[in-house]
Design a protein around this motif. Structure first.
Motif, PDB file in Angstrom:
ATOM      1  N   GLY A 166      -4.249  14.008   0.764  1.00 37.31           N
ATOM      2  CA  GLY A 166      -3.471  14.289   1.968  1.00 37.31           C
ATOM      3  C   GLY A 166      -3.464  13.171   2.983  1.00 37.31           C
ATOM      4  O   GLY A 166      -3.141  13.380   4.149  1.00 37.31           O
ATOM      5  N   LEU A 167      -3.795  11.961   2.546  1.00 39.90           N
ATOM      6  CA  LEU A 167      -3.806  10.831   3.483  1.00 39.90           C
ATOM      7  C   LEU A 167      -2.683   9.843   3.216  1.00 39.90           C
ATOM      8  O   LEU A 167      -2.212   9.175   4.122  1.00 39.90           O
ATOM      9  CB  LEU A 167      -5.137  10.079   3.365  1.00 39.90           C
ATOM     10  CG  LEU A 167      -6.338  10.685   4.076  1.00 39.90           C
ATOM     11  CD1 LEU A 167      -7.614  10.005   3.620  1.00 39.90           C
ATOM     12  CD2 LEU A 167      -6.187  10.539   5.579  1.00 39.90           C
ATOM     13  N   GLY A 168      -2.267   9.742   1.960  1.00 38.08           N
ATOM     14  CA  GLY A 168      -1.305   8.719   1.564  1.00 38.08           C
ATOM     15  C   GLY A 168       0.007   8.791   2.325  1.00 38.08           C
ATOM     16  O   GLY A 168       0.438   7.814   2.950  1.00 38.08           O
ATOM     17  N   ASP A 180       0.636  10.323   5.002  1.00 34.26           N
ATOM     18  CA  ASP A 180       0.360  10.169   6.419  1.00 34.26           C
ATOM     19  C   ASP A 180       0.342   8.686   6.818  1.00 34.26           C
ATOM     20  O   ASP A 180       0.947   8.275   7.820  1.00 34.26           O
ATOM     21  CB  ASP A 180      -1.035  10.775   6.648  1.00 34.26           C
ATOM     22  CG  ASP A 180      -1.221  11.219   8.067  1.00 34.26           C
ATOM     23  OD1 ASP A 180      -0.211  11.534   8.694  1.00 34.26           O
ATOM     24  OD2 ASP A 180      -2.371  11.228   8.521  1.00 34.26           O
ATOM     25  N   LEU A 181      -0.325   7.891   6.000  1.00 33.91           N
ATOM     26  CA  LEU A 181      -0.412   6.453   6.275  1.00 33.91           C
ATOM     27  C   LEU A 181       0.957   5.789   6.155  1.00 33.91           C
ATOM     28  O   LEU A 181       1.299   4.905   6.932  1.00 33.91           O
ATOM     29  CB  LEU A 181      -1.377   5.786   5.290  1.00 33.91           C
ATOM     30  CG  LEU A 181      -2.861   6.003   5.547  1.00 33.91           C
ATOM     31  CD1 LEU A 181      -3.672   5.406   4.412  1.00 33.91           C
ATOM     32  CD2 LEU A 181      -3.282   5.370   6.867  1.00 33.91           C
ATOM     33  N   LEU A 223      -6.608  -5.322  -2.238  1.00 33.61           N
ATOM     34  CA  LEU A 223      -5.810  -4.191  -1.740  1.00 33.61           C
ATOM     35  C   LEU A 223      -6.361  -2.883  -2.306  1.00 33.61           C
ATOM     36  O   LEU A 223      -6.613  -2.771  -3.511  1.00 33.61           O
ATOM     37  CB  LEU A 223      -4.342  -4.349  -2.157  1.00 33.61           C
ATOM     38  CG  LEU A 223      -3.394  -3.248  -1.671  1.00 33.61           C
ATOM     39  CD1 LEU A 223      -3.105  -3.389  -0.181  1.00 33.61           C
ATOM     40  CD2 LEU A 223      -2.073  -3.270  -2.446  1.00 33.61           C
ATOM     41  N   ILE A 224      -6.525  -1.910  -1.423  1.00 30.50           N
ATOM     42  CA  ILE A 224      -7.063  -0.608  -1.840  1.00 30.50           C
ATOM     43  C   ILE A 224      -6.137   0.469  -1.284  1.00 30.50           C
ATOM     44  O   ILE A 224      -5.551   0.293  -0.207  1.00 30.50           O
ATOM     45  CB  ILE A 224      -8.489  -0.396  -1.269  1.00 30.50           C
ATOM     46  CG1 ILE A 224      -9.394  -1.567  -1.660  1.00 30.50           C
ATOM     47  CG2 ILE A 224      -9.103   0.905  -1.773  1.00 30.50           C
ATOM     48  CD1 ILE A 224     -10.779  -1.528  -1.027  1.00 30.50           C
ATOM     49  N   ILE A 225      -6.009   1.587  -1.995  1.00 26.11           N
ATOM     50  CA  ILE A 225      -5.250   2.709  -1.432  1.00 26.11           C
ATOM     51  C   ILE A 225      -6.143   3.948  -1.366  1.00 26.11           C
ATOM     52  O   ILE A 225      -7.174   4.027  -2.035  1.00 26.11           O
ATOM     53  CB  ILE A 225      -3.942   3.009  -2.223  1.00 26.11           C
ATOM     54  CG1 ILE A 225      -4.234   3.493  -3.653  1.00 26.11           C
ATOM     55  CG2 ILE A 225      -3.024   1.812  -2.226  1.00 26.11           C
ATOM     56  CD1 ILE A 225      -2.999   4.040  -4.363  1.00 26.11           C
ATOM     57  N   THR A 226      -5.714   4.920  -0.572  1.00 29.53           N
ATOM     58  CA  THR A 226      -6.546   6.121  -0.367  1.00 29.53           C
ATOM     59  C   THR A 226      -6.674   6.925  -1.662  1.00 29.53           C
ATOM     60  O   THR A 226      -7.685   7.581  -1.873  1.00 29.53           O
ATOM     61  CB  THR A 226      -5.981   7.034   0.725  1.00 29.53           C
ATOM     62  OG1 THR A 226      -4.702   7.527   0.324  1.00 29.53           O
ATOM     63  CG2 THR A 226      -5.866   6.323   2.049  1.00 29.53           C
ATOM     64  N   ARG A 250     -12.249  12.367   6.374  1.00 29.38           N
ATOM     65  CA  ARG A 250     -11.447  13.477   5.860  1.00 29.38           C
ATOM     66  C   ARG A 250     -12.268  14.324   4.875  1.00 29.38           C
ATOM     67  O   ARG A 250     -12.213  15.553   4.886  1.00 29.38           O
ATOM     68  CB  ARG A 250     -10.184  12.930   5.180  1.00 29.38           C
ATOM     69  CG  ARG A 250      -9.229  13.971   4.619  1.00 29.38           C
ATOM     70  CD  ARG A 250      -8.701  14.931   5.684  1.00 29.38           C
ATOM     71  NE  ARG A 250      -8.079  14.256   6.796  1.00 29.38           N
ATOM     72  CZ  ARG A 250      -6.801  13.926   6.865  1.00 29.38           C
ATOM     73  NH1 ARG A 250      -6.005  14.211   5.870  1.00 29.38           N
ATOM     74  NH2 ARG A 250      -6.315  13.318   7.921  1.00 29.38           N
ATOM     75  N   GLU A 309       0.769   4.049  -2.878  1.00 35.06           N
ATOM     76  CA  GLU A 309       0.382   5.424  -2.514  1.00 35.06           C
ATOM     77  C   GLU A 309       1.458   6.402  -3.010  1.00 35.06           C
ATOM     78  O   GLU A 309       1.169   7.450  -3.568  1.00 35.06           O
ATOM     79  CB  GLU A 309       0.241   5.583  -0.988  1.00 35.06           C
ATOM     80  CG  GLU A 309      -0.938   4.848  -0.365  1.00 35.06           C
ATOM     81  CD  GLU A 309      -2.286   5.597  -0.447  1.00 35.06           C
ATOM     82  OE1 GLU A 309      -2.376   6.617  -1.158  1.00 35.06           O
ATOM     83  OE2 GLU A 309      -3.240   5.120   0.184  1.00 35.06           O
ATOM     84  N   ARG A 314       0.839  -1.203   0.000  1.00 34.62           N
ATOM     85  CA  ARG A 314       0.000   0.000   0.000  1.00 34.62           C
ATOM     86  C   ARG A 314       0.875   1.255   0.000  1.00 34.62           C
ATOM     87  O   ARG A 314       0.618   2.207  -0.735  1.00 34.62           O
ATOM     88  CB  ARG A 314      -0.936  -0.015   1.208  1.00 34.62           C
ATOM     89  CG  ARG A 314      -1.803   1.230   1.276  1.00 34.62           C
ATOM     90  CD  ARG A 314      -2.821   1.151   2.388  1.00 34.62           C
ATOM     91  NE  ARG A 314      -3.849   0.168   2.089  1.00 34.62           N
ATOM     92  CZ  ARG A 314      -4.460  -0.592   2.994  1.00 34.62           C
ATOM     93  NH1 ARG A 314      -4.138  -0.489   4.255  1.00 34.62           N
ATOM     94  NH2 ARG A 314      -5.393  -1.431   2.634  1.00 34.62           N
ATOM     95  N   SER A 371      -0.267  15.777   7.963  1.00 36.66           N
ATOM     96  CA  SER A 371      -1.526  15.090   7.740  1.00 36.66           C
ATOM     97  C   SER A 371      -2.616  16.046   7.250  1.00 36.66           C
ATOM     98  O   SER A 371      -2.852  17.093   7.863  1.00 36.66           O
ATOM     99  CB  SER A 371      -1.962  14.440   9.056  1.00 36.66           C
ATOM    100  OG  SER A 371      -3.228  13.892   8.915  1.00 36.66           O
ATOM    101  N   GLY A 372      -3.252  15.687   6.154  1.00 35.55           N
ATOM    102  CA  GLY A 372      -4.376  16.489   5.645  1.00 35.55           C
ATOM    103  C   GLY A 372      -3.982  17.537   4.632  1.00 35.55           C
ATOM    104  O   GLY A 372      -4.828  18.017   3.884  1.00 35.55           O
ATOM    105  N   ASN A 422     -10.228   8.261  -2.410  1.00 33.20           N
ATOM    106  CA  ASN A 422     -10.445   9.718  -2.466  1.00 33.20           C
ATOM    107  C   ASN A 422     -11.142  10.107  -3.751  1.00 33.20           C
ATOM    108  O   ASN A 422     -12.084  10.891  -3.741  1.00 33.20           O
ATOM    109  CB  ASN A 422      -9.100  10.462  -2.426  1.00 33.20           C
ATOM    110  CG  ASN A 422      -8.605  10.675  -1.024  1.00 33.20           C
ATOM    111  OD1 ASN A 422      -9.375  10.895  -0.105  1.00 33.20           O
ATOM    112  ND2 ASN A 422      -7.291  10.616  -0.851  1.00 33.20           N
TER     113      ASN A 422
END
Lengths: 301, 122
Positions: A230-232, A234-235, B49-52, B94, A154, A150, A218-219, B56
């Protein structure tokens, strides 16, 4: 029909005695991009090189590929150590040169490869074929592996969405004695600094470092107002902290890294005309990362 | 009323949903059905598997144009791997946070015709 051989002035470039995945290594490579601007014949001389981290082939290979497209010619010489020769041969780097070894890639390395940014399926295939093959990481939990995949996807999507570059160059290396894997991705597109400055007038004077620092919060996202993001990053940071891994970013004149949750950052003396991201994973990771959520996803709306 | 089932793997052509571009395509399809008042089921069967970046673009963006109530009424998630629900929650939270209108507490006292909305953070 006779072809005229084009004469290019020749120049030797000495690879440093030690080229590591750190701010100094990135600075040397940023400088290499600048000094190879002229159409010349360059010989990359490894005679002084005792240590060369193979994942950096992503950057070195990118420079050679792009400058060759612009009319330069590159060769290699004086790779003294058999081990280094084998590493650069195994990951396919030496096949970039006419005088280089063309041994096919072996599974001890994650090969140097150039990707068209629009061909996402190729990247997906590459990651699954070369990264985290089960025989190399037997002690890593399935959840940890999923987090690694992941994180890589990302990061790759960040390049696709924000760099505007045509190509992405990737190379990795397993460091078996440390039980770590490094994966370096580089593109010569819009830098973090350019994207952040474009996003908001108030950020137009941000340095390369300040732009990276803003982007990893983050964000924060440079996406349009009607989009989310804005999450990738961060994770990735959250996972690498648990995994005891490392994240490094060099873009424009900024260098930023986070290792085991500790930051180091600096303003660099030269510009990198794109962005490099290196992710280093700890392969001894047996953590159980998440329990399955019992909640109905439809209750989240 | 008929319900449209969108199978995610038909868009991603793999067991993974790791592309923002694929997310855009799913989004376009959801929106065109929403505009026709057709409820949509997003079927994640076979997706491992998934990504944000994908979520989004296909779900997070919906909150810019539609309210939570509208989305609740028209969208249904099925066969999402329970280990990926946390990721979906992150994306939805978010998106709500980003697009939620924040009205000042003294909204009733504001002269909406003559006052400058910027003075009230609007």
């Amino acid at each position: 029909m006779a072809f005229k051989r084009l004469y290019l002035p020749k120049e030797n470039i000495y690879i440093p005695s030690s080229l590591k995945t750190d701010d100094e290594g990135f600075t040397w490579l940023a400088n290499l991009w600048e000094i190879t601007k002229q159409s010349k014949s360059y010989s990359l001389d490894f005679q002084n090189t005792n240590w060369f981290e193979a994942n950096l082939c992503a950057i070195l290979g990118a420079i050679i590929t792009l400058r060759t497209d612009e009319g330069c010619h590159f060769s290699v010489c004086n790779i003294k150590s058999n081990q280094l020769n084998q590493t650069l041969s195994n990951n396919g780097f030496l096949s970039l040169f006419k005088n280089g070894d063309r041994t096919s890639t072996k599974n001890s390395s994650i090969p140097f490869q150039q990707f068209d940014m629009t061909n996402e399926e190729e990247v997906e295939k590459y990651i699954y074929e070369h990264v985290l093959l089960s025989e190399r990481v037997p002690e890593m939990s399935e959840q940890a592996k999923k987090k690694v995949f992941r994180s890589i996807f990302e990061m790759y999507q960040n390049s696709v969405m924000h760099s505007g570059a045509d190509n992405l160059f990737v190379c990795g290396q397993f460091y078996f004695h440390k039980r770590r894997m490094a994966l370096t991705m580089v593109e010569f597109g819009r830098t973090f600094k350019e994207n952040v400055a474009r996003h908001n007038e108030a950020f137009k004077d941000y340095s390369g470092l300040k732009a990276i620092e803003w982007a990893v919060i983050s964000g924060n996202t440079t996406k349009k107002a009607e989009e989310t993001g804005g999450l990738g990053l961060d994770l990735i940071r959250e996972f690498l902290q648990m995994n005891e891994g490392k994240l490094q970013i060099r873009s424009a004149d900024g260098y930023w890294e986070e290792k085991k949750g500790v930051n180091f950052a600096k303003d660099c003396t030269n510009q990198f005309s794109g962005s490099v991201v290196n992710i280093e994973f700890n392969l001894r990771d047996e953590n159980i990362y998440y329990a399955k959520e019992e909640i109905d996803p439809n209750s989240l709306f | 009323m008929s319900i449209v089932r969108l199978k995610i793997s038909d868009f991603t052509r793999s067991h993974r949903a790791v592309s923002a571009k694929d997310g855009d395509q799913v989004y376009e399809s959801i929106v065109s059905n929403f505009e026709a008042k057709m409820p949509v089921i997003l079927d994640f069967s076979g997706i491992e598997l998934i990504i944000t970046a994908f979520l989004n673009n296909c779900i997070g963006r919906l909150y810019f144009s539609y309210s939570s109530d509208q989305i609740k009424e028209l969208l249904r998630i099925e066969n999402l791997d329970p280990s990926e629900v946390g990721l979906l929650k992150l994306v939805i939270d978010r998106a709500k946070d980003r697009f939620e209108k924040k009205y000042p507490k003294n909204i009733d006292e504001i002269d909406t015709l003559n006052d400058d909305p910027a003075d009230y953070g609007l």
